[in-house]
Design a protein around this motif. Structure first.
Motif, PDB file in Angstrom:
ATOM      1  N   TRP A   1       0.851  -1.180   0.000  1.00  0.00           N
ATOM      2  CA  TRP A   1       0.000   0.000   0.000  1.00  0.00           C
ATOM      3  C   TRP A   1       0.892   1.238   0.000  1.00  0.00           C
ATOM      4  CZ3 TRP A   1      -0.226   3.075   4.673  1.00  0.00           C
ATOM      5  CH2 TRP A   1       0.347   2.473   5.806  1.00  0.00           C
ATOM      6  N   ILE A   2       0.299   2.413  -0.122  1.00  0.00           N
ATOM      7  CA  ILE A   2       1.080   3.644  -0.185  1.00  0.00           C
ATOM      8  C   ILE A   2       0.440   4.729   0.688  1.00  0.00           C
ATOM      9  CG2 ILE A   2       1.982   3.169  -2.491  1.00  0.00           C
ATOM     10  CD1 ILE A   2      -0.017   5.182  -3.602  1.00  0.00           C
ATOM     11  N   GLN A   3       1.269   5.686   1.071  1.00  0.00           N
ATOM     12  CA  GLN A   3       0.806   6.880   1.771  1.00  0.00           C
ATOM     13  C   GLN A   3       1.317   8.106   1.028  1.00  0.00           C
ATOM     14  OE1 GLN A   3       0.589   7.537   6.277  1.00  0.00           O
ATOM     15  NE2 GLN A   3       2.526   8.549   5.802  1.00  0.00           N
ATOM     16  N   ILE A   4       0.463   9.115   0.905  1.00  0.00           N
ATOM     17  CA  ILE A   4       0.798  10.352   0.212  1.00  0.00           C
ATOM     18  C   ILE A   4       0.702  11.488   1.217  1.00  0.00           C
ATOM     19  CG2 ILE A   4       0.192  11.930  -1.670  1.00  0.00           C
ATOM     20  CD1 ILE A   4      -1.024   8.294  -1.635  1.00  0.00           C
ATOM     21  N   GLU A   5       1.771  12.320   1.299  1.00  0.00           N
ATOM     22  CA  GLU A   5       1.800  13.441   2.242  1.00  0.00           C
ATOM     23  C   GLU A   5       2.142  14.738   1.511  1.00  0.00           C
ATOM     24  OE1 GLU A   5       3.677  12.146   6.301  1.00  0.00           O
ATOM     25  OE2 GLU A   5       4.621  10.987   4.671  1.00  0.00           O
ATOM     26  N   LEU A   6       1.737  15.832   2.105  1.00  0.00           N
ATOM     27  CA  LEU A   6       1.974  17.170   1.570  1.00  0.00           C
ATOM     28  C   LEU A   6       2.543  18.053   2.673  1.00  0.00           C
ATOM     29  CD1 LEU A   6       1.266  19.571  -0.553  1.00  0.00           C
ATOM     30  CD2 LEU A   6      -0.817  19.799   0.812  1.00  0.00           C
ATOM     31  N   SER A   7       3.580  18.812   2.349  1.00  0.00           N
ATOM     32  CA  SER A   7       4.077  19.857   3.246  1.00  0.00           C
ATOM     33  C   SER A   7       4.236  21.123   2.422  1.00  0.00           C
ATOM     34  CB  SER A   7       5.416  19.469   3.876  1.00  0.00           C
ATOM     35  OG  SER A   7       5.918  20.526   4.686  1.00  0.00           O
ATOM     36  N   GLY A   8       3.654  22.204   2.899  1.00  0.00           N
ATOM     37  CA  GLY A   8       3.671  23.440   2.134  1.00  0.00           C
ATOM     38  C   GLY A   8       4.402  24.559   2.844  1.00  0.00           C
ATOM     39  N   SER A   9       4.649  25.633   2.088  1.00  0.00           N
ATOM     40  CA  SER A   9       5.273  26.840   2.635  1.00  0.00           C
ATOM     41  C   SER A   9       4.337  28.016   2.395  1.00  0.00           C
ATOM     42  CB  SER A   9       6.609  27.121   1.953  1.00  0.00           C
ATOM     43  OG  SER A   9       7.508  26.047   2.126  1.00  0.00           O
TER      44      SER A   9
ATOM     45  N   ALA B   1       3.539  32.258   2.371  1.00  0.00           N
ATOM     46  CA  ALA B   1       4.237  33.377   1.740  1.00  0.00           C
ATOM     47  C   ALA B   1       5.328  33.963   2.633  1.00  0.00           C
ATOM     48  CB  ALA B   1       3.234  34.459   1.351  1.00  0.00           C
ATOM     49  N   ASP B   2       5.170  33.846   3.965  1.00  0.00           N
ATOM     50  CA  ASP B   2       6.191  34.395   4.865  1.00  0.00           C
ATOM     51  C   ASP B   2       7.337  33.425   5.110  1.00  0.00           C
ATOM     52  OD1 ASP B   2       5.098  32.474   6.503  1.00  0.00           O
ATOM     53  OD2 ASP B   2       4.364  33.866   8.032  1.00  0.00           O
ATOM     54  N   GLY B   3       7.333  32.283   4.424  1.00  0.00           N
ATOM     55  CA  GLY B   3       8.428  31.335   4.529  1.00  0.00           C
ATOM     56  C   GLY B   3       8.241  30.244   5.557  1.00  0.00           C
ATOM     57  N   THR B   4       7.239  30.356   6.426  1.00  0.00           N
ATOM     58  CA  THR B   4       6.996  29.297   7.403  1.00  0.00           C
ATOM     59  C   THR B   4       6.376  28.092   6.719  1.00  0.00           C
ATOM     60  OG1 THR B   4       4.835  30.215   7.969  1.00  0.00           O
ATOM     61  CG2 THR B   4       6.719  30.933   9.288  1.00  0.00           C
ATOM     62  N   ALA B   5       6.627  26.922   7.284  1.00  0.00           N
ATOM     63  CA  ALA B   5       6.206  25.670   6.662  1.00  0.00           C
ATOM     64  C   ALA B   5       5.106  24.991   7.464  1.00  0.00           C
ATOM     65  CB  ALA B   5       7.395  24.730   6.514  1.00  0.00           C
ATOM     66  N   THR B   6       4.303  24.246   6.780  1.00  0.00           N
ATOM     67  CA  THR B   6       3.308  23.403   7.437  1.00  0.00           C
ATOM     68  C   THR B   6       3.974  22.109   7.905  1.00  0.00           C
ATOM     69  OG1 THR B   6       2.654  22.062   5.526  1.00  0.00           O
ATOM     70  CG2 THR B   6       1.636  24.253   5.736  1.00  0.00           C
ATOM     71  N   PRO B   7       3.333  21.377   8.784  1.00  0.00           N
ATOM     72  CA  PRO B   7       3.783  20.006   9.040  1.00  0.00           C
ATOM     73  C   PRO B   7       3.539  19.151   7.793  1.00  0.00           C
ATOM     74  CG  PRO B   7       2.195  20.777  10.695  1.00  0.00           C
ATOM     75  CD  PRO B   7       2.152  21.753   9.569  1.00  0.00           C
ATOM     76  N   TRP B   8       3.958  17.899   7.863  1.00  0.00           N
ATOM     77  CA  TRP B   8       3.586  16.942   6.826  1.00  0.00           C
ATOM     78  C   TRP B   8       2.145  16.487   7.096  1.00  0.00           C
ATOM     79  CZ3 TRP B   8       5.882  16.024   2.361  1.00  0.00           C
ATOM     80  CH2 TRP B   8       7.235  16.313   2.227  1.00  0.00           C
ATOM     81  N   PHE B   9       1.272  16.711   6.119  1.00  0.00           N
ATOM     82  CA  PHE B   9      -0.122  16.296   6.222  1.00  0.00           C
ATOM     83  C   PHE B   9      -0.341  15.044   5.377  1.00  0.00           C
ATOM     84  CE2 PHE B   9      -0.833  21.071   6.599  1.00  0.00           C
ATOM     85  CZ  PHE B   9      -1.004  21.036   7.981  1.00  0.00           C
ATOM     86  N   VAL B  10      -1.020  14.068   5.935  1.00  0.00           N
ATOM     87  CA  VAL B  10      -1.372  12.860   5.183  1.00  0.00           C
ATOM     88  C   VAL B  10      -2.570  13.174   4.292  1.00  0.00           C
ATOM     89  CG1 VAL B  10      -2.159  10.472   5.320  1.00  0.00           C
ATOM     90  CG2 VAL B  10      -0.471  11.324   6.968  1.00  0.00           C
ATOM     91  N   MET B  11      -2.387  13.019   2.990  1.00  0.00           N
ATOM     92  CA  MET B  11      -3.462  13.269   2.035  1.00  0.00           C
ATOM     93  C   MET B  11      -4.180  11.989   1.621  1.00  0.00           C
ATOM     94  SD  MET B  11      -3.132  16.483   2.026  1.00  0.00           S
ATOM     95  CE  MET B  11      -4.322  16.991   0.792  1.00  0.00           C
TER      96      MET B  11
END
Length: 452
Positions: free
Chosen positions: A129-137, A139-149
């Motif tokens: 099986w697989i897991q897909i994650e997203l981490s974004g930035s 506009a001020d340069g701060t990042a999100t955690p890794w989110f499971v999509m």
């Protein structure tokens, strides 16, 4: 006809509140002579980025995963990077799994986005099986955690296919399949993102999932109750199989309460079969004998999200379609009916998501908070020919809807419900499925829309 309201309703309410605060197969196609296709320009509110070539896979960072060359490049497990236990929240079973990972390069979106939706194409043999994650930035340069999509498998024997609730940070949240900025009116935008794939297999085996495509659609569609009218292009109708979800009412209620909520998998199945693919007799053996169109029951089971408790998870539908031989599938947004006309002109039908009151779509005979249909063509007058699964039987599935009404209910991002409250619209969300070897004309249109 609608999917569960737990996710879409919450997302709609959040977006509506923010708005109030801030604004108050080609050979199987039949064509008729007519006008030339309407010109189209890229939607400046949407950015698509998909990794799917051998060069794409090599551009990322792998830990135990390796690119697979060939006519359809992919990503597979070469060696296990580690081992972990996973307790399935929907069965309570705990099992050990080996895994490998791949992380995409950072993609800077051409559109500072309020929403991001990932989609993927993969094959997961039993024991994988697989897991897909997203981490974004931001506009001020701060990042999100890794989110499971999504945690995804084409079957349901090893894990239960699932989204994850309760994910977010101080500025954004994941609503089943969609990362959304909580307060778009504040000006907060996601400007870049990375995707991470984790491929799992039974420990000690040589099994591997194969991922052929992963990517995302980032968008910042403006608040709008109405959209500009488009001029009709060329008339054409594609010969797409017709399936009604309503002939399945009461069947397999464990999958989204039965057929009355199966608009998304029913639409997906129509397009899968348009491209000449269908489940095997062995894959349909679990369906009770004598039921009509057992492949629709199969599609419902294969797209069911055990957390969302519905079959309307957009990327899960695309992943189901792409699990068939030599198929690509993505979730995206299109900018106008002219874009749909160009796809239809190339022989590619489109599955669209929309919400409307009964009075807003002449001839539908119902209203809905969320419904999927398949656009299969356009009349000489430019009206939309749709295979609408919310029909009493298969012969009644083909409908003709007024162009101006259709483009409004599909492309708007704000609408009023029956009580006069502001709700959200999908802003042009759709599924596009096509074979891995498209014709030159199909390739040209898909590339112009950012899907290749």
């Amino acid at each position: 006809m609608t999917s569960p309201t737990s996710r879409r309703t919450v997302l709609a309410a959040a977006l509506a509140a923010a708005a109030s605060a801030g604004t108050a197969a080609t050979a199987a196609a039949a064509s008729a002579p007519g006008r030339s296709p309407a010109p189209s320009s890229p939607d400046t509110h949407v950015d698509n980025r998909f990794w799917h070539t051998y060069t794409d896979w090599r551009s990322g960072t792998g830990d135990g995963a390796r690119p697979l060359p060939g006519t359809r490049p992919g990503l597979v497990i070469a060696t296990a990077a580690g081992r972990t236990d996973y307790t399935d929240p929907h069965t309570g079973r705990t099992a050990a799994w080996e895994y490998a990972t791949w992380t995409s390069p950072r993609h800077r979106s051409a559109v500072p986005a309020t929403e991001v939706i990932a989609s993927w194409n993969a094959r997961t043999p039993a024991g994988t099986w697989i897991q897909i994650e997203l981490s974004g930035s931001y506009a001020d340069g701060t990042a999100t955690p890794w989110f499971v999509m999504g945690r995804w498998a084409s079957g349901d024997g090893d894990i239960r296919r699932t989204s994850l609730d309760g994910q977010g940070d101080s500025r954004g949240s994941v609503w089943t399949d969609t990362f959304s900025v909580d307060d778009p009116a504040s000006g907060v935008r996601l400007t870049a993102y990375r995707l991470r794939l984790t491929l799992y297999r039974t420990p000690g085996s040589r099994l591997t999932p194969t991922v052929w495509r992963v990517g995302a659609m980032a968008s910042d569609v403006p608040d709008r109750f109405t959209v500009p009218a488009t001029e009709p292009g060329r008339a054409r109708e594609l010969r797409v199989p017709r399936y009604s979800q309503n002939v399945h009412i009461g069947q397999y209620p464990e999958y989204d309460n039965g057929g009355e909520a199966w608009c998304s998998p029913t639409s997906s199945q129509m397009i899968i079969e348009y491209w000449g693919r269908r489940p095997t007799a062995a894959e349909l053996a679990w369906v009770k004998p004598g039921l009509p169109d057992p492949q629709v029951c199969h599609a419902a089971r294969q797209t069911y999200d055990y957390q969302y408790e519905g079959c309307g998870n957009w990327p899960f539908n695309a992943a189901y379609a792409a699990a068939y031989r030599d198929m690509n599938a993505v979730v995206t947004r299109l900018g106008s009916l002219a874009d749909v006309e160009r796809l239809i002109g190339a022989g590619i039908p489109v599955i669209t998501s929309q919400s409307f009151l009964e009075k807003e779509l002449t001839g539908a005979g119902y209203g809905t908070a969320g419904h999927l249909m398949t656009v299969i063509g356009f009349t000489d007058d430019g009206d939309v020919i749709a295979n609408d699964p919310a029909s009493p039987d298969n012969p009644a599935v083909r409908r003709v809807y007024r162009r101006r009404e259709w483009e409004s209910i599909w492309l708007r991002t704000k609408r009023y419900d029956a009580n006069g409250k502001v709700r959200s619209g999908t802003g042009g969300v759709c599924y596009v499925y096509w074979p891995t070897r498209p014709t030159l004309g199909q390739h040209r249109v898909l590339r112009s829309l950012g899907l290749l």
